[in-house]
Design an enzyme around this catalytic site. Structure first.
Site, PDB file in Angstrom:
ATOM      1  N   GLU A 156      35.388  28.360  29.144  1.00  0.00           N
ATOM      2  CA  GLU A 156      35.289  29.204  30.353  1.00  0.00           C
ATOM      3  C   GLU A 156      36.004  30.528  30.066  1.00  0.00           C
ATOM      4  O   GLU A 156      35.535  31.601  30.426  1.00  0.00           O
ATOM      5  CB  GLU A 156      35.953  28.501  31.553  1.00  0.00           C
ATOM      6  CG  GLU A 156      35.983  29.385  32.805  1.00  0.00           C
ATOM      7  CD  GLU A 156      36.588  28.700  34.017  1.00  0.00           C
ATOM      8  OE1 GLU A 156      36.386  27.493  34.206  1.00  0.00           O
ATOM      9  OE2 GLU A 156      37.274  29.406  34.789  1.00  0.00           O
ATOM     10  N   ARG A 195      30.897  29.505  37.432  1.00  0.00           N
ATOM     11  CA  ARG A 195      31.749  30.412  36.631  1.00  0.00           C
ATOM     12  C   ARG A 195      30.932  31.397  35.782  1.00  0.00           C
ATOM     13  O   ARG A 195      31.286  31.699  34.631  1.00  0.00           O
ATOM     14  CB  ARG A 195      32.715  29.620  35.725  1.00  0.00           C
ATOM     15  CG  ARG A 195      33.646  28.718  36.454  1.00  0.00           C
ATOM     16  CD  ARG A 195      34.648  29.435  37.355  1.00  0.00           C
ATOM     17  NE  ARG A 195      35.306  28.491  38.220  1.00  0.00           N
ATOM     18  CZ  ARG A 195      34.899  28.224  39.481  1.00  0.00           C
ATOM     19  NH1 ARG A 195      33.865  28.861  40.029  1.00  0.00           N
ATOM     20  NH2 ARG A 195      35.534  27.346  40.213  1.00  0.00           N
ATOM     21  N   SER A 239      41.792  27.754  33.711  1.00  0.00           N
ATOM     22  CA  SER A 239      40.955  26.692  33.139  1.00  0.00           C
ATOM     23  C   SER A 239      40.341  27.175  31.835  1.00  0.00           C
ATOM     24  O   SER A 239      39.673  28.203  31.805  1.00  0.00           O
ATOM     25  CB  SER A 239      39.839  26.310  34.108  1.00  0.00           C
ATOM     26  OG  SER A 239      40.409  25.688  35.229  1.00  0.00           O
TER      27      SER A 239
HETATM   28  C1  LIG Z   1      47.100  30.336  36.622  1.00  0.00           C
HETATM   29  C2  LIG Z   1      45.620  30.608  36.706  1.00  0.00           C
HETATM   30  C3  LIG Z   1      44.856  29.960  37.656  1.00  0.00           C
HETATM   31  C4  LIG Z   1      43.478  30.201  37.760  1.00  0.00           C
HETATM   32  N1  LIG Z   1      42.758  29.552  38.715  1.00  0.00           N
HETATM   33  C5  LIG Z   1      41.438  29.816  38.846  1.00  0.00           C
HETATM   34  C6  LIG Z   1      40.656  29.175  39.860  1.00  0.00           C
HETATM   35  O1  LIG Z   1      41.146  28.384  40.657  1.00  0.00           O
HETATM   36  N2  LIG Z   1      39.345  29.470  39.950  1.00  0.00           N
HETATM   37  C7  LIG Z   1      38.756  30.347  39.112  1.00  0.00           C
HETATM   38  O2  LIG Z   1      37.561  30.590  39.261  1.00  0.00           O
HETATM   39  N3  LIG Z   1      39.455  30.954  38.136  1.00  0.00           N
HETATM   40  C8  LIG Z   1      40.776  30.719  37.987  1.00  0.00           C
HETATM   41  N4  LIG Z   1      41.489  31.336  37.000  1.00  0.00           N
HETATM   42  C9  LIG Z   1      40.785  32.214  36.043  1.00  0.00           C
HETATM   43  C10 LIG Z   1      40.726  33.684  36.448  1.00  0.00           C
HETATM   44  O3  LIG Z   1      41.785  34.034  37.316  1.00  0.00           O
HETATM   45  C11 LIG Z   1      39.389  34.050  37.091  1.00  0.00           C
HETATM   46  O4  LIG Z   1      38.319  33.809  36.218  1.00  0.00           O
HETATM   47  C12 LIG Z   1      39.349  35.519  37.507  1.00  0.00           C
HETATM   48  O5  LIG Z   1      38.194  35.737  38.282  1.00  0.00           O
HETATM   49  C13 LIG Z   1      39.345  36.476  36.328  1.00  0.00           C
HETATM   50  O6  LIG Z   1      39.574  37.768  36.824  1.00  0.00           O
HETATM   51  P1  LIG Z   1      40.279  38.864  35.910  1.00  0.00           P
HETATM   52  O7  LIG Z   1      40.333  40.137  36.688  1.00  0.00           O
HETATM   53  O8  LIG Z   1      41.560  38.378  35.395  1.00  0.00           O
HETATM   54  O9  LIG Z   1      39.211  38.968  34.751  1.00  0.00           O
HETATM   55  P2  LIG Z   1      39.492  39.076  33.179  1.00  0.00           P
HETATM   56  O10 LIG Z   1      40.185  37.853  32.698  1.00  0.00           O
HETATM   57  O11 LIG Z   1      40.123  40.394  32.905  1.00  0.00           O
HETATM   58  O12 LIG Z   1      38.000  39.071  32.630  1.00  0.00           O
HETATM   59  C14 LIG Z   1      37.201  37.937  32.770  1.00  0.00           C
HETATM   60  C15 LIG Z   1      35.736  38.374  32.571  1.00  0.00           C
HETATM   61  O13 LIG Z   1      35.398  39.253  33.648  1.00  0.00           O
HETATM   62  C16 LIG Z   1      34.952  40.498  33.136  1.00  0.00           C
HETATM   63  N5  LIG Z   1      35.392  41.539  34.068  1.00  0.00           N
HETATM   64  C17 LIG Z   1      36.647  41.774  34.546  1.00  0.00           C
HETATM   65  N6  LIG Z   1      36.630  42.826  35.374  1.00  0.00           N
HETATM   66  C18 LIG Z   1      35.352  43.265  35.411  1.00  0.00           C
HETATM   67  C19 LIG Z   1      34.693  44.352  36.075  1.00  0.00           C
HETATM   68  N7  LIG Z   1      35.337  45.189  36.888  1.00  0.00           N
HETATM   69  N8  LIG Z   1      33.361  44.503  35.877  1.00  0.00           N
HETATM   70  C20 LIG Z   1      32.668  43.672  35.067  1.00  0.00           C
HETATM   71  N9  LIG Z   1      33.229  42.630  34.387  1.00  0.00           N
HETATM   72  C21 LIG Z   1      34.560  42.451  34.577  1.00  0.00           C
HETATM   73  C22 LIG Z   1      35.592  40.633  31.763  1.00  0.00           C
HETATM   74  O14 LIG Z   1      34.856  41.499  30.923  1.00  0.00           O
HETATM   75  C23 LIG Z   1      35.528  39.185  31.289  1.00  0.00           C
HETATM   76  O15 LIG Z   1      34.229  38.883  30.805  1.00  0.00           O
HETATM   77  C24 LIG Z   1      42.862  31.110  36.879  1.00  0.00           C
HETATM   78  C25 LIG Z   1      43.645  31.775  35.919  1.00  0.00           C
HETATM   79  C26 LIG Z   1      45.002  31.532  35.832  1.00  0.00           C
HETATM   80  C27 LIG Z   1      45.820  32.266  34.807  1.00  0.00           C
END
Ligand SMILES: Cc1cc2nc3c(=O)[nH]c(=O)nc-3n(C[C@H](O)[C@H](O)[C@H](O)COP(=O)(O)OP(=O)(O)OC[C@H]3O[C@@H](n4cnc5c(N)ncnc54)[C@H](O)[C@@H]3O)c2cc1C
Length: 308
Positions: free
Chosen positions: A298, A180, A228
């Protein structure tokens, strides 16, 4: 709500050629999965790659920069986020299929859309993405993974822009991936990724995706949560440690430890970001007292607490 000083007139005068949208004091809660949080001092939604590069090249060094994707792994604090928040949107939202079972995906694309594009093109190996509600940019930053697959297993190279607006390409080995986590500096904005799949059968991939969906729906809340909350400590499950510490269902204000999945916090409807963060810290303290293990967040927390 306390507003930040409006810096958009200054930014607009420095950047006459800017094409994307620049909004002062834009509330961020509607963009987040938790539906909480204060405003961005300025929110920028770039039109495309060149527009984002231009913005970064002209953004004064002393203005903090934050990027958000689907905000599905994030708490935006109640006092908002000082400086510029970049929200990746259209312009970074396309997937194209390349020879050799590869998918080129823009960083604003939802992981599930990339999984679907791959499935339609008979590309296996990317179905795990269908269960993760974030964007490709978030997947690169978080090394997102589920059901035996992780971003690091399928990434050929990632594309981005650094804080000065220079185009960068990072091969898989340069990403510094661990659980992660990616080692790329926090102020790099990912704009896209080239992903490697393998030959597959579309019906079988669709069945795999349906199975992932069913498992998720049975085991996780899918609403007003951040996924998570804590990383699994080596050899341990965070949810189990939280359960054993008696925290299942525990609440602070409008925030609750999910009854369905103890490592998920949920906004019952009227939570503040402070409720959610305080609940998370309470969980950490109880787990430490019960098992001696210190859970590591996380979820990314951004911004400042509300001034009293
Ligand atoms: C119901 C649910 C289930 C989930 N299940 C999982 C799972 O099974 N496995 C898992 O790994 N995660 C899971 N997650 C967590 C999440 O979906 C992941 O971490 C996902 O990759 C985050 O992407 P995001 O676009 O929402 O990022 P954000 O939440 O918007 O940002 C997360 C981080 O990424 C950075 N970021 C976002 N976009 C960029 C970009 N373009 N360039 C540089 N940095 C960037 C942000 O600055 C921040 O530090 C879950 C979340 C939810 C709500």
């Amino acid at each position: 709500m306390t507003a930040f000083p409006d810096i958009t007139p200054d930014l607009k005068s420095r950047m006459p050629g800017l094409r994307g949208r620049l909004t002062a004091n834009q509330t961020l809660d509607p963009f987040t999965w938790f539906r909480v949080g204060g405003p961005a001092q300025v929110l920028f939604v770039p039109e495309n790659f060149d527009d984002l590069a231009y913005f970064l090249q002209n953004l004064p060094d002393d203005i903090p920069l934050t990027v958000i994707g689907a905000a599905s792994n994030m708490i935006v604090r109640d006092g908002g986020v000082p400086g510029a928040v970049v929200r990746m949107g259209r312009g970074f939202n396309e997937a194209t299929i390349q020879d050799g079972y590869r998918v080129m995906a823009g960083s604003a694309m939802l992981d599930v859309m990339v999984a679907r594009a791959a499935q339609k093109a008979s590309i296996a190996g990317l179905a795990f993405l269908s269960g993760i509600p974030g964007t490709i940019g978030g997947a690169l930053r978080m090394n997102a993974g589920a059901y035996g697959g992780e971003t690091k297993d399928v990434l050929i190279e990632a594309y981005g822009l650094d804080r000065q607006g220079n185009a960068r390409t990072y091969g898989n080995a340069e990403m510094g991936f661990s659980y992660r986590h990616s080692g790329i500096p926090d102020d790099v904005i990912f704009t896209g990724a080239l992903l490697q799949g393998r030959a597959g059968n579309p019906e079988e991939i669709a069945a795999e995706m349906a199975e992932i969906k069913a498992k998720r729906e049975a085991s996780q809340p899918r609403n007003r949560t951040g996924g998570s909350t804590f990383k699994n400590p080596p050899g341990q499950n965070a949810w189990k440690l939280i359960d054993e510490a008696g925290m299942r269902g525990h609440s602070v204000g409008g925030a609750q430890v999910s009854e369905l999945h103890c490592n998920f916090l949920i906004n019952l409807g009227n939570a503040t970001a402070a409720d959610i963060e305080t609940l998370g810290e309470t969980v950490r303290a109880r787990v430490k007292a019960h098992s001696g293990i210190e859970l590591e967040w996380e979820i990314k927390r951004i911004g400042i607490g509300r001034k009293s």
